[in-house]
Motif scaffolding. Structure first.
Motif, PDB file in Angstrom:
ATOM      1  N   TYR A   1       0.852  -1.197   0.000  1.00  0.00           N
ATOM      2  CA  TYR A   1       0.000   0.000   0.000  1.00  0.00           C
ATOM      3  C   TYR A   1       0.888   1.248   0.000  1.00  0.00           C
ATOM      4  CZ  TYR A   1      -3.730  -3.214   1.264  1.00  0.00           C
ATOM      5  OH  TYR A   1      -4.629  -4.243   1.265  1.00  0.00           O
ATOM      6  N   PRO A   2       0.586   2.200  -0.858  1.00  0.00           N
ATOM      7  CA  PRO A   2       1.389   3.429  -0.909  1.00  0.00           C
ATOM      8  C   PRO A   2       1.019   4.358   0.244  1.00  0.00           C
ATOM      9  CG  PRO A   2      -0.371   3.536  -2.537  1.00  0.00           C
ATOM     10  CD  PRO A   2      -0.515   2.210  -1.843  1.00  0.00           C
ATOM     11  N   VAL A   3       1.392   3.956   1.464  1.00  0.00           N
ATOM     12  CA  VAL A   3       0.948   4.639   2.689  1.00  0.00           C
ATOM     13  C   VAL A   3       1.280   6.137   2.659  1.00  0.00           C
ATOM     14  CG1 VAL A   3       1.198   4.682   5.195  1.00  0.00           C
ATOM     15  CG2 VAL A   3       1.182   2.501   4.007  1.00  0.00           C
ATOM     16  N   GLU A   4       2.427   6.470   2.077  1.00  0.00           N
ATOM     17  CA  GLU A   4       2.847   7.882   2.071  1.00  0.00           C
ATOM     18  C   GLU A   4       1.863   8.760   1.297  1.00  0.00           C
ATOM     19  OE1 GLU A   4       4.385   5.314   0.708  1.00  0.00           O
ATOM     20  OE2 GLU A   4       4.175   5.813  -1.424  1.00  0.00           O
ATOM     21  N   LYS A   5       1.140   8.144   0.350  1.00  0.00           N
ATOM     22  CA  LYS A   5       0.156   8.920  -0.419  1.00  0.00           C
ATOM     23  C   LYS A   5      -1.113   9.201   0.381  1.00  0.00           C
ATOM     24  CE  LYS A   5       1.225   7.473  -5.154  1.00  0.00           C
ATOM     25  NZ  LYS A   5       0.720   6.658  -6.254  1.00  0.00           N
ATOM     26  N   PHE A   6      -1.258   8.526   1.521  1.00  0.00           N
ATOM     27  CA  PHE A   6      -2.490   8.672   2.312  1.00  0.00           C
ATOM     28  C   PHE A   6      -2.404   9.812   3.328  1.00  0.00           C
ATOM     29  CE2 PHE A   6      -3.012   3.737   1.894  1.00  0.00           C
ATOM     30  CZ  PHE A   6      -3.222   3.881   0.533  1.00  0.00           C
ATOM     31  N   ASN A   7      -1.242  10.439   3.441  1.00  0.00           N
ATOM     32  CA  ASN A   7      -1.065  11.528   4.410  1.00  0.00           C
ATOM     33  C   ASN A   7      -2.116  12.622   4.221  1.00  0.00           C
ATOM     34  OD1 ASN A   7       1.072  10.456   5.790  1.00  0.00           O
ATOM     35  ND2 ASN A   7       2.643  11.517   4.575  1.00  0.00           N
ATOM     36  N   GLY A   8      -2.718  13.038   5.340  1.00  0.00           N
ATOM     37  CA  GLY A   8      -3.686  14.139   5.304  1.00  0.00           C
ATOM     38  C   GLY A   8      -5.055  13.735   4.788  1.00  0.00           C
ATOM     39  N   LYS A   9      -5.253  12.455   4.517  1.00  0.00           N
ATOM     40  CA  LYS A   9      -6.523  12.041   3.914  1.00  0.00           C
ATOM     41  C   LYS A   9      -7.415  11.302   4.914  1.00  0.00           C
ATOM     42  CE  LYS A   9      -4.898  11.618  -0.846  1.00  0.00           C
ATOM     43  NZ  LYS A   9      -5.215  13.012  -1.191  1.00  0.00           N
TER      44      LYS A   9
END
Lengths: 347, 274
Positions: free
Chosen positions: B100-108
């Motif tokens: 999972y591209p966890v870093e892309k989920f920041n702030g979401k």
């Protein structure tokens, strides 16, 4: 470097290579024969009647690097070296596909690399294409252009231009063929004319299979994906024997079989697998991504002409025609693609 | 050169019975080295002499001494695995693929939807997210199981429910009267009353194929864009290395290009969930 060489001199040099290298290596040499079977050289006297003007051998070239059944953990053979003579352009394309799958796309496959690194490929022109050959339809030529260690090009019935295409090939040329002359301009013109003639031959064989509007296999196969009934129709005589998968020089699928005794005594091998097999797409729990025959049949076309083209920018079909030859249902890949053009739209 | 097909040895150090046919196994490496993987990546697990199959760890990647894998008994190999005991040795290869591209989920706002044993990889994701929970606006876990008895990680939910910033909704398809006081119905019904800022959200789905299909359709219908939906795809990844061909999905090899895909990547493939 290029040299001009007589057929008889090539035989003599090959005998010399066999004798000298056999003392350093556990050497296998395979020669093409008229009945399209590789002959494995057992002694020097076997190096005769090399059928260089035949089409590709029946056995797909993949068997030299990717065997039908092979040990994945203990494949190494001491001092192993193999020389394969007479490989045609179509089989060089197959090696390109296998290299991309096994060596270049992420992980390096240890066993494939072992055999590939220890192989010398001496390729040759294909002056007499036969009725199932269709390299011209998929942007391939009946003469090698790359992917060989040494290459033989016909100048006339008895003479060849010998070229090297790799460091391994250059070393062999230096060692065994240094004293021969370079080809003259006239030799090169003769060779080029024979190339043109062979292309004309294979085009003549395939004229009825040319696509409309100079379309290409990628677009036709991709655009027809969703039209299930054409795939059902085209696969109607397919008996799912998987012959086309196994005989195809570029079909690379395999299945790993685990049969270790325990962690200390590991054994696992792989066997060729086939996308035509019903169980190929099956997962635990019973799901199957390609339940129906037409889906499996279609997958092979998509894989060859669309999916791998998307991945590598070249077709995973080589035009060798083995699948046409092997099919008990008389399915001809060229006719299938031609039929697909009937159901797609043209602007 | 390391042989890419050769597994390392690991010992079963703990087994938890989750349901009648699901167990969670905890493994430790025989060489006592640490595990290293990204959440959502998978491993190939060998039962020596029986077979090898792909599974996604359900433990946190921050836990490196051991690895947990939750496995349903569903075939020849898992049947034997389920009969194994603490102390038995299995083989592991990997990790493989993209997690999972966890870093892309920041702030979401993160919407997680799991079905059945599909909660296993999502547990690893959830544990990863919980460790960095301040990075996200909100996490909602929607979990559906067939019956109350089929719910996995029953013992973890009470703790999760106490975490601020994490909302949990659960459903079961059917139940006896009085045995379930949460939602009854298929998991997609949990999305009917969802309060979420869809434009600033991602949805992550894992479960049986039919559940993933209908959840994807539901998410699209409530306004998710196809690039906001992350799916864990499955096929029989035999080699795990993008070579054997078994897990092909269009031009993709699930083992190498996935197993996590956005719907945007695979929406043009006919019946991707079949």
């Amino acid at each position: 470097m290029q040299k001009i060489i007589q057929y008889q001199d090539f035989i003599t040099r090959l005998c010399q290579i066999y004798e000298e290298m056999s003392s350093n290596y556990n050497l296998d040499i395979y020669l093409p024969t008229k009945d399209l079977k590789y002959k494995e050289v057992q002694n020097k006297e076997d190096i005769v009647d090399i059928s260089l003007d035949s089409i590709r051998m029946t056995e797909p070239v993949k068997t030299f690097f990717f065997r039908p059944k092979e040990d994945l953990l203990r494949y190494e053979k001491e001092n192993f070296l193999q020389i394969i003579v007479g490989i045609k352009s179509c089989d060089l394309s197959a090696i390109k596909v296998l290299d991309a799958m096994f060596l270049e796309k992420g992980y390096v496959d240890s066993s494939y690399k072992f055999f590939r690194d220890r192989t010398i490929i001496i390729s040759c022109d294909c002056p007499k294409p036969e009725k199932n050959c269709f390299c011209s339809l998929i942007n391939n030529t009946p003469y090698p252009t790359s992917g060989y260690d040494l290459n033989l090009e016909f100048v006339d019935d008895t003479r060849f231009i010998l070229s090297s295409g790799s460091v391994k090939g250059e070393d062999l040329l230096d060692k065994y063929f240094l004293n021969y002359d370079a080809p003259t301009k006239d030799d090169i013109v003769k060779r080029d004319n024979l190339h043109i003639l062979s292309v004309q031959n294979v085009k003549e064989i395939n004229k009825e299979y040319l696509l409309e509007h100079k379309d290409d296999y990628y677009r036709v196969v991709k655009e027809s994906y969703d039209i299930n009934n054409i795939w059902q129709e085209e696969s109607s005589t397919c008996v799912q024997c998987k012959g086309c998968n196994f005989i195809c020089p570029s079909c690379y699928c395999f299945f790993i079989r685990e049969s270790s005794k325990d962690f200390e005594n590991q054994y696992r091998d792989r066997v060729w697998d086939a996308c035509h097999s019903t169980g190929y797409g099956r997962v635990a729990g019973g799901g199957n991504s390609r339940k129906y025959k037409f889906q499996r049949f279609r997958n092979r076309y998509q894989c060859k002409f669309v999916y791998r083209k998307d991945n590598f920018n070249f077709y995973a079909c080589t035009g060798c025609g083995r699948c046409i030859e092997v099919c008990p249902g008389k399915i001809d890949i060229r006719k299938v693609v031609k039929s697909l053009t009937k159901v797609i739209t043209y602007a | 050169m390391k042989n890419i097909y050769s597994p390392i040895g690991a010992k079963i150090i703990k087994i938890i019975d989750e349901t009648a046919n699901i167990k969670t196994f905890t493994f430790k490496r025989l060489d006592n080295q640490k595990f290293s993987f990204n959440t959502g990546q998978f491993i190939e697990l060998t039962v020596f002499g029986v077979g090898e199959a792909p599974f996604t760890p359900s433990s946190s990647p921050f836990e490196t001494d051991t690895i947990d894998v939750t496995i349903m008994k569903t075939g020849r190999m898992t049947e034997v695995l389920h009969s194994m005991k603490e102390g038995d040795v299995i083989g592991l290869r990997g990790p493989y693929g993209n997690g999972y591209p966890v870093e892309k989920f920041n702030g979401k706002e993160i919407l997680i939807i799991g079905g059945g044993v599909g909660l296993a990889p999502l547990r690893s994701l959830l544990l990863t997210l919980i460790a960095t929970i301040k990075n996200y606006r909100k996490i909602t876990l929607n979990y559906g199981a067939k019956t109350p008895q089929d719910v996995v990680y029953k013992y973890l939910f009470p703790g999760w429910k106490k975490i601020s910033g994490l909302e949990i909704n659960r459903s079961v398809d059917k139940c006896q009267e009085g045995e379930w006081n949460e939602t009854t119905g298929v998991v997609t019904c949990l999305l009917d009353n969802i309060k979420i800022d869809i434009r600033n959200s991602v949805a992550i789905v894992c479960g049986p194929p039919i559940m993933m299909k209908f959840t994807t359709l539901k998410l699209l219908s409530i306004g998710y864009r196809s690039d906001q939906i992350y799916l864990s795809m499955e096929r029989n990844m035999s080699c795990g290395l993008g070579k054997c061909g078994h897990c092909q999905l269009g031009s993709y090899f699930i083992c190498k290009d996935g197993p996590v895909f956005t719907w945007e990547q695979i929406k043009d493939i006919q019946d991707p969930f079949e």
